[in-house]
Design an enzyme around this catalytic site. Sequence first.
Site, PDB file in Angstrom:
ATOM      1  CB  CYS A 107      -0.918   0.096   1.203  1.00 34.51           C
ATOM      2  SG  CYS A 107      -2.019  -1.541   1.133  1.00 34.51           S
ATOM      3  CG  HIS A 166      -3.190   3.423   1.907  1.00 35.43           C
ATOM      4  ND1 HIS A 166      -3.758   2.911   0.485  1.00 35.43           N
ATOM      5  CD2 HIS A 166      -3.410   2.311   2.538  1.00 35.43           C
ATOM      6  CE1 HIS A 166      -3.898   1.432   0.692  1.00 35.43           C
ATOM      7  NE2 HIS A 166      -3.974   1.094   1.735  1.00 35.43           N
ATOM      8  CG  ASN A 202      -6.543  -1.010   0.619  1.00 29.83           C
ATOM      9  OD1 ASN A 202      -5.710  -0.577  -0.369  1.00 29.83           O
ATOM     10  ND2 ASN A 202      -6.189  -1.649   1.850  1.00 29.83           N
TER      11      ASN A 202
HETATM   12  O1  UT7 Z   1      -3.784  -1.613   3.392  1.00 31.70           O
HETATM   13  C1  UT7 Z   1      -3.115  -2.493   3.951  1.00 31.70           C
HETATM   14  C2  UT7 Z   1      -3.475  -2.124   5.287  1.00 31.70           C
HETATM   15  N1  UT7 Z   1      -4.559  -2.840   5.760  1.00 31.70           N
HETATM   16  C3  UT7 Z   1      -5.338  -2.138   6.712  1.00 31.70           C
HETATM   17  O2  UT7 Z   1      -4.903  -0.832   6.848  1.00 31.70           O
HETATM   18  C4  UT7 Z   1      -6.382  -2.882   7.410  1.00 31.70           C
HETATM   19  C5  UT7 Z   1      -6.403  -2.642   8.726  1.00 31.70           C
HETATM   20  N2  UT7 Z   1      -7.356  -3.383   9.635  1.00 31.70           N
HETATM   21  C6  UT7 Z   1      -8.952  -2.844   9.315  1.00 31.70           C
HETATM   22  O3  UT7 Z   1      -8.994  -2.061   8.913  1.00 31.70           O
HETATM   23  C7  UT7 Z   1      -9.677  -3.515  10.668  1.00 31.70           C
HETATM   24  O4  UT7 Z   1      -9.018  -4.509  11.371  1.00 31.70           O
HETATM   25  C8  UT7 Z   1     -10.825  -4.465   9.753  1.00 31.70           C
HETATM   26  C9  UT7 Z   1     -11.575  -3.643   8.993  1.00 31.70           C
HETATM   27  C10 UT7 Z   1     -10.007  -5.470   8.892  1.00 31.70           C
HETATM   28  C11 UT7 Z   1     -11.558  -5.380  10.956  1.00 31.70           C
HETATM   29  O5  UT7 Z   1     -12.293  -4.225  11.684  1.00 31.70           O
HETATM   30  P1  UT7 Z   1     -12.031  -4.624  13.455  1.00 31.70           P
HETATM   31  O6  UT7 Z   1     -13.001  -3.399  13.810  1.00 31.70           O
HETATM   32  O7  UT7 Z   1     -10.670  -4.723  13.662  1.00 31.70           O
HETATM   33  O8  UT7 Z   1     -12.977  -5.829  13.548  1.00 31.70           O
HETATM   34  P2  UT7 Z   1     -12.090  -6.907  14.081  1.00 31.70           P
HETATM   35  O9  UT7 Z   1     -11.296  -7.615  13.439  1.00 31.70           O
HETATM   36  O10 UT7 Z   1     -11.856  -6.781  15.524  1.00 31.70           O
HETATM   37  O11 UT7 Z   1     -13.688  -7.898  14.287  1.00 31.70           O
HETATM   38  C12 UT7 Z   1     -14.883  -7.588  15.155  1.00 31.70           C
HETATM   39  C13 UT7 Z   1     -15.967  -8.661  14.949  1.00 31.70           C
HETATM   40  C14 UT7 Z   1     -15.332 -10.073  14.995  1.00 31.70           C
HETATM   41  O12 UT7 Z   1     -16.533 -10.790  15.583  1.00 31.70           O
HETATM   42  P3  UT7 Z   1     -16.340 -11.276  17.127  1.00 31.70           P
HETATM   43  O13 UT7 Z   1     -15.224 -11.800  17.333  1.00 31.70           O
HETATM   44  O14 UT7 Z   1     -16.413  -9.772  17.902  1.00 31.70           O
HETATM   45  O15 UT7 Z   1     -17.592 -12.136  17.322  1.00 31.70           O
HETATM   46  C15 UT7 Z   1     -15.129 -10.503  13.378  1.00 31.70           C
HETATM   47  O16 UT7 Z   1     -15.414 -12.178  13.270  1.00 31.70           O
HETATM   48  O17 UT7 Z   1     -16.331  -8.606  13.597  1.00 31.70           O
HETATM   49  C16 UT7 Z   1     -16.401  -9.749  12.811  1.00 31.70           C
HETATM   50  N3  UT7 Z   1     -16.011  -9.589  11.485  1.00 31.70           N
HETATM   51  C17 UT7 Z   1     -17.163  -9.441  10.634  1.00 31.70           C
HETATM   52  N4  UT7 Z   1     -18.542  -9.375  10.758  1.00 31.70           N
HETATM   53  C18 UT7 Z   1     -19.011  -9.002   9.623  1.00 31.70           C
HETATM   54  C19 UT7 Z   1     -14.872  -9.581  10.799  1.00 31.70           C
HETATM   55  N5  UT7 Z   1     -15.059  -9.379   9.278  1.00 31.70           N
HETATM   56  C20 UT7 Z   1     -16.458  -9.122   9.100  1.00 31.70           C
HETATM   57  C21 UT7 Z   1     -17.300  -8.930   8.022  1.00 31.70           C
HETATM   58  N6  UT7 Z   1     -18.734  -8.848   8.525  1.00 31.70           N
HETATM   59  N7  UT7 Z   1     -16.736  -8.790   7.035  1.00 31.70           N
END
Ligand code: UT7
Length: 329
Positions: free
Chosen positions: A116, A256, A286
């Site tokens: 990225c 980004h 992204n």
């Molecule tokens: O460009 C390269 C660099 N990449 C980035 O900058 C991405 C960095 N990371 C992020 O943007 C975020 O961490 C994500 C968008 C990937 C995830 O968001 P988050 O707020 O960190 O969510 P999380 O991983 O803590 O997940 C929260 C909950 C989980 O469920 P439980 O364990 O709380 O029951 C996940 O299983 O959301 C669940 N979850 C989803 N639910 C619905 C994860 N993905 C999804 C989804 N739809 N697509």
Amino acid sequence: MGDIKAVITGVAGFVPEGIITNKDLEKMVETSDEWIHSRTGIKQRHIEKDPNKACSDLVVGAVQNLINKTGLDILDVEMIIVATVTADYPFPDTANIAASKLGAKNAFGYDINAACSGFLYALTTASKFIETGTYKKILVVGADQMSSILNYEDRTTCILFGDGAGAVLLEPSEGPHGIQDAILRADGAGAEFLHMKAGGSMSPATVDTVNARQHFVYQEGKVVFKAAIKGMSESISDLLAQNNLSKDDIDWMIPHQANKRIIYGVADFIGFPHEKVLVNIENYGNTTAGTIPLCLSDFEGQFKKGDKIILTAFGGGFTWGAILLEWNY
Ligand code: UT7
């Protein structure tokens, strides 16, 4: 040497026609429009649906749009740098394939793989060739066909990314504007949190790696999220200090586009007003190396000559950094 500045003299973006909305993704994995939009800011992403099209076609699309806008003669281009993690092939470079498709007969080029942050690395590299007087017309392109490396059964990654590209033309100028300074950073220890497990020399492609679905983006989102806010905020602060500038001197920030919460997290960390932060993640998701030039292209009409703009990115590697530039037109 020293008096020549590298200036952006044109910019254009390109995305394929195909679109996958959050509602479409609801039918593919267990997710919801509400979750995706509130957690990331994304509404839709463009996807190349033609199996015969690859990253080089995104490059060609963006450069062709640039040619249409600026009247650039492709035969004047001396160098093409493509930032990408989704090259057409492991080798040769996508830059070379795209140059051939474009008829850029007088150009050589190469790819830069910095995920990225690729566009920042590529723009900085190209600016050195201009500042030293080596070349006068360089195309810098950020392009990624992320749909080719996404596991559409993994809801934690497939909802995030899209396909797209942006291209800028870099030329020399004796005026004060153009690329002013850059801070580029890397930490290979971050690789474990964002990478593709197989397909390289560490783990060449086999039936087993394919069956284990190891040829896709693997990400530990939470770790990357925190590192991204820290990395981009620190590189902006360092860049401002190094140039004796305050945040109030900056007209626009182009971060980004990985997650709206990361973007505004960075803005809040450095106390930068949200209205000066340019965001188009809603439409594209992204696009990895494509996000910053796509944003430059979308918001080009808002820039005035002399505007101070900070570009910043964080991505796989880990790689990150920030560039300070002054708009030239
Ligand atoms: O460009 C390269 C660099 N990449 C980035 O900058 C991405 C960095 N990371 C992020 O943007 C975020 O961490 C994500 C968008 C990937 C995830 O968001 P988050 O707020 O960190 O969510 P999380 O991983 O803590 O997940 C929260 C909950 C989980 O469920 P439980 O364990 O709380 O029951 C996940 O299983 O959301 C669940 N979850 C989803 N639910 C619905 C994860 N993905 C999804 C989804 N739809 N697509």
